[in-house]
Write an enzyme that holds these catalytic residues in place. Structure first.
Site, mmCIF file in Angstrom:
data_model
loop_
_atom_site.group_PDB
_atom_site.id
_atom_site.type_symbol
_atom_site.label_atom_id
_atom_site.label_comp_id
_atom_site.label_asym_id
_atom_site.label_seq_id
_atom_site.Cartn_x
_atom_site.Cartn_y
_atom_site.Cartn_z
ATOM 1 N N ASP A 1 0.831 -1.208 0.000
ATOM 2 C CA ASP A 1 0.000 0.000 0.000
ATOM 3 C C ASP A 1 0.866 1.259 0.000
ATOM 4 O OD1 ASP A 1 -2.294 1.495 0.058
ATOM 5 O OD2 ASP A 1 -2.663 1.247 2.200
ATOM 6 N N HIS B 1 2.855 3.300 -8.955
ATOM 7 C CA HIS B 1 2.652 1.869 -9.217
ATOM 8 C C HIS B 1 3.876 1.244 -9.903
ATOM 9 C CE1 HIS B 1 -1.307 2.168 -7.668
ATOM 10 N NE2 HIS B 1 -1.818 2.845 -8.676
ATOM 11 N N LEU C 1 11.337 -20.447 -4.061
ATOM 12 C CA LEU C 1 10.306 -19.532 -3.544
ATOM 13 C C LEU C 1 9.050 -19.570 -4.411
ATOM 14 C CD1 LEU C 1 9.558 -16.983 -1.710
ATOM 15 C CD2 LEU C 1 10.446 -15.625 -3.622
#
Ligand code: FPP
Length: 255
Positions: A34, A51, A145
């Protein structure tokens, strides 16, 4: 102790990287990324620049998670509520997975990362879905991962759909109401197959879950930071994990 020494030319400030102990690394870390918009506004830049810089933080978080030996990194990249944003911003957000994967997929493959996606993916634009599918396909045999993108994800919708599915099974007579278990509900969630997050991080100083993994986060350790997502990097992930290691998880019992 795993201690990360950053060369001086990579140091952005004088804060030392937190010390993380060898054992007790959270298996699954989930992040609510956020603050992209506020980061951009602070610099007088358009939100989409926030972004795009958020995308760079995705790479830093992925590298740091891999380095720490975290097994699963789930990133909340687009919520079911984010469609309410202006079309230009939604379109930009929907172009980011493609852009990110065009830039990073080869390196992710090299690092043995497995890309996964969690969300109501049937509503994604075809180009977004196709880019994700390609990455999922090309990394499906990787054993390192798991980089799990929550895309068009909403926990209430996920829970509602899970309830509907189980209700249909009850109606068909394949499941008796008294046989419904927590495990069965978990298996019907979009996160099916993944363990619940051990550590849930949110950036930007907001202290809420915003419809993210409400079922799965029942016993997650929460860690909040005031910094905006585009500023997030190795240092913050190490700090969060170091704090996680200082917590005692009791799951409602006694330590
Ligand atoms: C919330 O910040 C962030 C989002 C809704 C989008 C998150 C997306 C990224 C970090 C990039 C994702 C990258 C890939 C590769 C999928 P906000 O815009 O709500 O910030 P604000 O609250 O300050 O306005």
């Amino acid at each position: 102790m795993i201690k990360l020494f950053q060369p001086w030319w990579k140091k952005r400030n004088s804060q030392p990287t937190a010390e993380v102990a060898d054992g007790n690394i959270p298996k699954h870390v989930a992040i609510i990324m956020d603050g992209n918009g506020r980061w951009a506004r602070r610099l007088g830049l358009p939100r989409i620049v926030g972004h795009r810089n958020g995308m760079k933080a995705v790479k830093r978080a992925t590298i740091a998670a891999d380095e720490l030996g975290i097994s699963i990194l789930t990133l909340y990249a687009f919520s079911t509520e984010n469609w309410k944003r202006p079309k230009d911003e939604v379109d930009f957000l929907m172009s980011l997975p493609q852009e990110f994967l065009a830039l990073e997929l080869d390196e992710l493959i090299e690092k043995n990362v497995q890309v996964q996606m969690m969300g109501h993916t049937e509503d994604l634009p075809p180009h977004t879905f196709a880019a994700m599918q390609e990455a999922i396909e090309r990394t499906k045999n990787n054993t390192g991962l798991i980089l799990n993108f929550a895309l068009n994800y909403g926990s209430r919708r996920e829970i509602t759909e899970s309830v509907k599915k189980i209700a249909r099974e009850v109606k068909d007579g394949t499941v008796a109401p008294e046989d419904i278990t927590e495990e069965m509900i978990s298996l019907n969630m979009l996160s099916s197959g993944l363990p619940d997050p051990d550590l849930l991080i949110r950036t930007s100083g907001e202290l809420r879950l915003s419809n993210f993994m409400l079922w799965q986060a029942a016993y997650s350790e929460l860690w909040f930071t005031d910094i905006y997502w585009p500023e997030f990097g190795r240092q913050q992930l190490y700090e969060a994990v170091a704090e996680y290691q200082r917590r005692t998880r009791r799951y409602g019992g006694l330590s």
